[in-house]
Design a protein around this motif. Structure first.
Motif, PDB file in Angstrom:
ATOM      1  N   ARG A  40     -32.889  -5.925 -29.826  1.00 56.41           N
ATOM      2  CA  ARG A  40     -31.613  -5.344 -30.277  1.00 56.41           C
ATOM      3  C   ARG A  40     -30.578  -6.425 -30.490  1.00 56.41           C
ATOM      4  NH1 ARG A  40     -29.861  -4.320 -24.034  1.00 56.41           N
ATOM      5  NH2 ARG A  40     -30.159  -6.436 -23.746  1.00 56.41           N
ATOM      6  N   GLY A  89     -30.833  -3.009 -37.092  1.00 58.14           N
ATOM      7  CA  GLY A  89     -29.981  -2.226 -36.198  1.00 58.14           C
ATOM      8  C   GLY A  89     -30.020  -0.755 -36.535  1.00 58.14           C
ATOM      9  N   LEU A  90     -30.176  -0.504 -37.786  1.00 55.01           N
ATOM     10  CA  LEU A  90     -30.261   0.868 -38.247  1.00 55.01           C
ATOM     11  C   LEU A  90     -31.508   1.530 -37.672  1.00 55.01           C
ATOM     12  CD1 LEU A  90     -28.999   1.371 -41.730  1.00 55.01           C
ATOM     13  CD2 LEU A  90     -30.938   2.785 -41.087  1.00 55.01           C
ATOM     14  N   ARG A 104     -33.186   0.547 -35.129  1.00 53.38           N
ATOM     15  CA  ARG A 104     -33.066   0.598 -33.686  1.00 53.38           C
ATOM     16  C   ARG A 104     -32.248   1.813 -33.221  1.00 53.38           C
ATOM     17  NH1 ARG A 104     -29.131  -0.793 -30.658  1.00 53.38           N
ATOM     18  NH2 ARG A 104     -29.524  -0.995 -28.429  1.00 53.38           N
ATOM     19  N   SER A 105     -31.165   2.073 -33.889  1.00 56.94           N
ATOM     20  CA  SER A 105     -30.310   3.188 -33.494  1.00 56.94           C
ATOM     21  C   SER A 105     -31.076   4.494 -33.454  1.00 56.94           C
ATOM     22  CB  SER A 105     -29.147   3.328 -34.480  1.00 56.94           C
ATOM     23  OG  SER A 105     -28.199   2.319 -34.258  1.00 56.94           O
ATOM     24  N   VAL A 106     -31.767   4.759 -34.510  1.00 61.42           N
ATOM     25  CA  VAL A 106     -32.488   6.031 -34.535  1.00 61.42           C
ATOM     26  C   VAL A 106     -33.508   6.083 -33.414  1.00 61.42           C
ATOM     27  CG1 VAL A 106     -33.351   7.704 -36.147  1.00 61.42           C
ATOM     28  CG2 VAL A 106     -32.577   5.489 -36.982  1.00 61.42           C
ATOM     29  N   PHE A 115     -31.549   6.384 -29.922  1.00 55.97           N
ATOM     30  CA  PHE A 115     -30.730   7.552 -29.606  1.00 55.97           C
ATOM     31  C   PHE A 115     -31.257   8.827 -30.227  1.00 55.97           C
ATOM     32  CE2 PHE A 115     -27.773   3.882 -29.692  1.00 55.97           C
ATOM     33  CZ  PHE A 115     -27.654   3.778 -28.325  1.00 55.97           C
ATOM     34  N   LEU A 145     -34.888   6.876 -43.454  1.00 52.64           N
ATOM     35  CA  LEU A 145     -34.256   5.572 -43.604  1.00 52.64           C
ATOM     36  C   LEU A 145     -34.413   5.065 -45.037  1.00 52.64           C
ATOM     37  CD1 LEU A 145     -35.183   3.833 -40.234  1.00 52.64           C
ATOM     38  CD2 LEU A 145     -32.998   4.812 -40.951  1.00 52.64           C
ATOM     39  N   LEU A 147     -31.995   6.933 -47.151  1.00 56.04           N
ATOM     40  CA  LEU A 147     -30.611   6.529 -46.911  1.00 56.04           C
ATOM     41  C   LEU A 147     -30.326   5.184 -47.557  1.00 56.04           C
ATOM     42  CD1 LEU A 147     -28.020   7.329 -45.456  1.00 56.04           C
ATOM     43  CD2 LEU A 147     -28.792   6.020 -43.483  1.00 56.04           C
ATOM     44  N   ARG A 204     -25.272   0.357 -22.017  1.00 53.45           N
ATOM     45  CA  ARG A 204     -26.680   0.567 -21.760  1.00 53.45           C
ATOM     46  C   ARG A 204     -27.009   0.444 -20.282  1.00 53.45           C
ATOM     47  NH1 ARG A 204     -29.828  -2.716 -22.844  1.00 53.45           N
ATOM     48  NH2 ARG A 204     -31.574  -1.296 -22.729  1.00 53.45           N
ATOM     49  N   ARG A 218     -19.661   8.667 -26.368  1.00 56.19           N
ATOM     50  CA  ARG A 218     -20.611   8.315 -27.399  1.00 56.19           C
ATOM     51  C   ARG A 218     -21.065   9.555 -28.167  1.00 56.19           C
ATOM     52  NH1 ARG A 218     -24.719   4.600 -28.262  1.00 56.19           N
ATOM     53  NH2 ARG A 218     -24.690   3.664 -26.204  1.00 56.19           N
ATOM     54  N   LEU A 221     -26.696   9.246 -36.238  1.00 54.43           N
ATOM     55  CA  LEU A 221     -27.207   8.375 -35.176  1.00 54.43           C
ATOM     56  C   LEU A 221     -27.307   6.916 -35.633  1.00 54.43           C
ATOM     57  CD1 LEU A 221     -30.048  10.584 -33.685  1.00 54.43           C
ATOM     58  CD2 LEU A 221     -27.998   9.763 -32.502  1.00 54.43           C
ATOM     59  N   CYS A 222     -27.585   6.774 -36.919  1.00 53.01           N
ATOM     60  CA  CYS A 222     -27.791   5.418 -37.434  1.00 53.01           C
ATOM     61  C   CYS A 222     -26.517   4.599 -37.504  1.00 53.01           C
ATOM     62  CB  CYS A 222     -28.363   5.476 -38.856  1.00 53.01           C
ATOM     63  SG  CYS A 222     -30.004   6.164 -38.938  1.00 53.01           S
ATOM     64  N   PRO A 256     -23.595   4.005 -35.931  1.00 55.08           N
ATOM     65  CA  PRO A 256     -23.071   3.029 -34.954  1.00 55.08           C
ATOM     66  C   PRO A 256     -23.950   1.783 -34.863  1.00 55.08           C
ATOM     67  CG  PRO A 256     -22.984   5.248 -34.054  1.00 55.08           C
ATOM     68  CD  PRO A 256     -23.749   5.345 -35.328  1.00 55.08           C
ATOM     69  N   GLY A 257     -25.243   1.962 -34.900  1.00 56.97           N
ATOM     70  CA  GLY A 257     -26.142   0.813 -34.820  1.00 56.97           C
ATOM     71  C   GLY A 257     -26.009  -0.093 -36.020  1.00 56.97           C
ATOM     72  N   ARG A 303     -22.971  -2.080 -35.485  1.00 61.64           N
ATOM     73  CA  ARG A 303     -23.211  -3.055 -34.433  1.00 61.64           C
ATOM     74  C   ARG A 303     -24.036  -4.244 -34.934  1.00 61.64           C
ATOM     75  NH1 ARG A 303     -27.105  -3.500 -31.159  1.00 61.64           N
ATOM     76  NH2 ARG A 303     -26.822  -4.568 -29.161  1.00 61.64           N
TER      77      ARG A 303
END
Lengths: 191, 191, 191, 191
Positions: C107, C155-156, C158-160, C163, C177, C180, D107, D121, D151-152, D154-155, D158
Motif C-alpha cells: 500500500r 491505490g485504486l 487496493r481500496s476496493v 474496504f 475498475l 471506471l 489502520r 470513514r 470505495l475506490c 479515497p484510495g 491517497r
DNA sequence: CATGAATGAGGCTTCATTCAT
DNA sequence: TATGAATGAAGCCTCATTCAT
C-alpha cells in the motif's frame, strides 16, 4: 484572601494522615492529599515546606497528641512504676484506637523520610525507658536492657491493633499487654 | 547458547535484597540493582516481569527462607515449647535483619490479599499460636490469650529491629526478646 | 548445522508479511516474526541484515511476484493498449486476492522505512505508465498526465480490496475498475 | 491563575500535526512535539492522556476538519452532482496534503474498531456513494456500481499523494483526479 | 548455521515543586 | 492567601541487535 488558617492546616494534616497510613510515602501523591483536604495543590506549600516535611509533621503530630494524652492521664515520674507502665500502655492502646491512621504512621518511618526519629518519638521512648528504670530501681521490675524493652513496647501495641481481630476491645487488649509485659509467659510468676 | 540461568536469577535477587534492605522500594533504581548484580538493565526483565514483581519475589524468597529456617531449627510440634519459641524468635530476628524493609511492602496491597506473603504471615502467626498453646498444655507457659500474644510477637521483633541502635547484634536481641517473653518484667520470676 | 536455507528464508518472509500487514512497522517486534516463522530471533539476522531490510525485502518480494504474474499473463508492449491495461488490472486484482498481506504491505511504505521506492515498485509504475502512453499514441486513450494516472491505479485496486465487501469476486471487481478507468463516470462515453 | 487553555491545546495539536505529518507515529518523540509547541514535556499530559490519544485526537480533528470543509464547500444533497464530486475531491486532496500519515493510524487498531475515525470513514464513503447515486439519477453519471466506486476514491487520492512527485500541487492533482473520474481514459468522451 | 540470553540506548510517563494570576 | 497549570528531572520499560554456545 485569608491569613494562614490553622484549621486548613489541620485539614491537610488529616488528609495526609489517612493517605500515608494506607500507602507508603512514595505512593502518595501530594495532589491526592490536596484533593482529600479540599485545598489546592499549591496550598500545601503554604503550610509545609514540602512533602517530606508534611510527613514528618504528621508523625510529630501523632507523638505530640500521644504525649498529651499521657500527660492527661497523670503518669507521674514518681510512685509505682507498675502503675505508670499500666497507664502508659492504656494510653498507647487508647491512642491507637482513636487515631488508627496516626498510629499506623508512627509504626516507623519505613519507606518515609530518614529515620531521624522525631523529638516526640524519642520522648515517648524515654518516658518508657525511665519508667522501666524506675521500676528496676524500686525493685518492681527486673530487666537487663530497659532501653531495648522500651523500644519494643510501641511495636507490641501496634501489632495487636493492626492484626488483631476487630472484636478486640480496648480494655481487654490493655489488660493482656500489661499481663504479658509484667510476667511474660512464666507460669510460676506471682501476681 | 546460554539458558535462563537460575544462578543469574539468584544474583539479581541478591543484589535486590541488598539494595531494598538499605532503602525503601521507590528509592531503589533498577539500574542500581542491575549494576550490583553485574548484569544489564534489560536482563532483569528476562527474569522478572517488573520492579514490583522483583520485590515480591524477594519477599516470597524471604518467607520461604523463614519457613525453611523454622523447619531446620527443628521447631517440632513436640518437645519443649520453650525451645520452640526460642527457635522461632531467633529465626524471626534473623529474618528481620535480612529484610528490614519487608514490612512496608507487605502492607502495600501490591499483589492484593491472599498473596503468598499474607498467607505466609498467617501461617507464621498460627505456628506461634500453636507453640504457645502447646506450652500451655505442657504447663510451660501461662497465657489466657495465646492468640493475642501470637499477634504481638512479630511486631515486637520488628520494633527492636527498626528502632534499636544499629549496634545491636542478632544474638543479643534474640536473647532479650526471649527473656522478655518468658518472664516479663517480673522480678521474682524463676528461670 | 545447515547451509543457509532458502526455505527458511521464505518462512521468515511469510511470517513478516502477515505481521507487517496487520500493524505498522514499529509495532511489529522481530521476536514475533521469529516466533511466527518458527525460528530463533537471531536466525533472522542470518538471512537479513536487519528489521528494515526485512521489511524492504518483503515489499520487493511482493512487487517481484506481481511482475512475475504480469509476465505470465503475456502483457505485451505491443498491440492494443486497452487490452494490456485490462490484463494489468486483472493481474493486480488477482495478486491482491491471492496475497492480501503483501498487497496490504505494498500500500505504501507509510510507517515503514524510507519511501525509497523499491525497484520493483517503480517497474510496475513504469509498466503502467508506458501502457498508458502507448494508448495515447495509439489514440486509444486520452490523458494529459499519464504519470499521475499510473500512480493512482494501484491505490485504486487496493481500496476496493481493502474496504470492499467480502462478497466481491475477482472478476466483478476487475470489470468495474476497467470500466471506471476507461470511461469514467461519463454518461455519454461510447464503448 | 491560568486555566487549561484551549489555545494551548491547539498549539500542541498543531505541533503534533506538523511532526506526525513528516514522520510516522513511532518516529515522533513527544519531546519534539513539546518543543515545537513551545511547552514543557509534561504539559502535553495535561491536555492529552498520552501519545496515542494525542495522535487520535489529531485524526479526529482531521476528520472534523474534513467534514467541515465538505460542508463549507456547499456539498449539498441537491444541485449538480458533478460539482459536488469535485468539491469532495478537492477536500480530500486538501486533507491528504495536511495529514499524509493519517492512513497509517487509521489502520492501526489503536482505539479499536468503531472508533470515531472509522465511523467518519464510513460517513465519508456514504457521502461519496450518495453523490454518485444522485449523479446517476440526474443523468450526469453512469455507474453500475456506485458503491464500489465510492470505495475506490479515497484510495485513489491517497495513492497520488503518497507516491506522486513532491512537486505536485494540490490544484493540479485535484484537477487530474476530477478528469480521470469524470471521463476516464476515454478519448471520445465529451466534456 | 541456529539460538535466545544479554545488552543498553531511547522514549513515555509521573510527580514534586514553582509561579502567574 | 489560594490556586492549579506548567515544568522537567528522573525512572521504568521496550526492543533491535549482538554474541557465546
Amino acid at each position: 484572601m485569608q491569613k494562614p488558617n490553622e484549621q486548613k492546616r489541620r485539614r491537610i494534616l488529616a488528609a495526609a494522615a489517612g493517605l500515608f497510613a494506607e500507602r507508603p510515602f512514595h505512593d502518595v501523591r501530594l495532589e491526592e492529599v490536596a484533593a482529600q483536604a479540599g485545598v489546592g495543590k499549591g496550598t500545601i506549600y503554604i503550610y509545609f515546606p514540602g512533602k517530606e516535611e508534611l510527613y514528618l509533621a504528621l508523625v510529630d503530630e501523632g507523638f505530640t497528641q500521644l504525649v498529651a494524652q499521657l500527660s492527661e492521664r497523670h503518669i507521674q515520674a514518681q510512685g509505682s512504676a507498675r502503675a505508670a507502665l499500666r497507664a502508659i500502655l492504656a494510653a498507647l492502646v487508647h491512642f491507637a484506637v482513636e487515631f488508627p491512621h496516626l498510629a499506623e504512621l508512627m509504626r516507623s518511618n519505613a519507606g518515609g523520610p530518614g529515620t531521624r526519629s522525631s523529638k516526640a518519638r524519642s520522648e515517648l521512648t524515654q518516658m518508657l525507658e525511665e519508667t522501666l528504670r524506675r521500676g528496676i530501681r524500686r525493685r518492681e521490675f527486673s530487666d537487663p536492657h530497659p532501653e531495648l524493652t522500651a523500644l519494643c513496647i510501641p511495636g507490641l501495641v501496634r501489632s495487636v491493633m493492626l492484626f488483631g481481630p476487630r472484636t478486640l476491645d480496648e480494655r481487654g487488649v490493655t489488660r493482656h499487654l500489661v499481663r504479658l509485659l509484667e510476667r511474660g509467659l512464666n507460669r510460676e510468676a506471682a501476681r
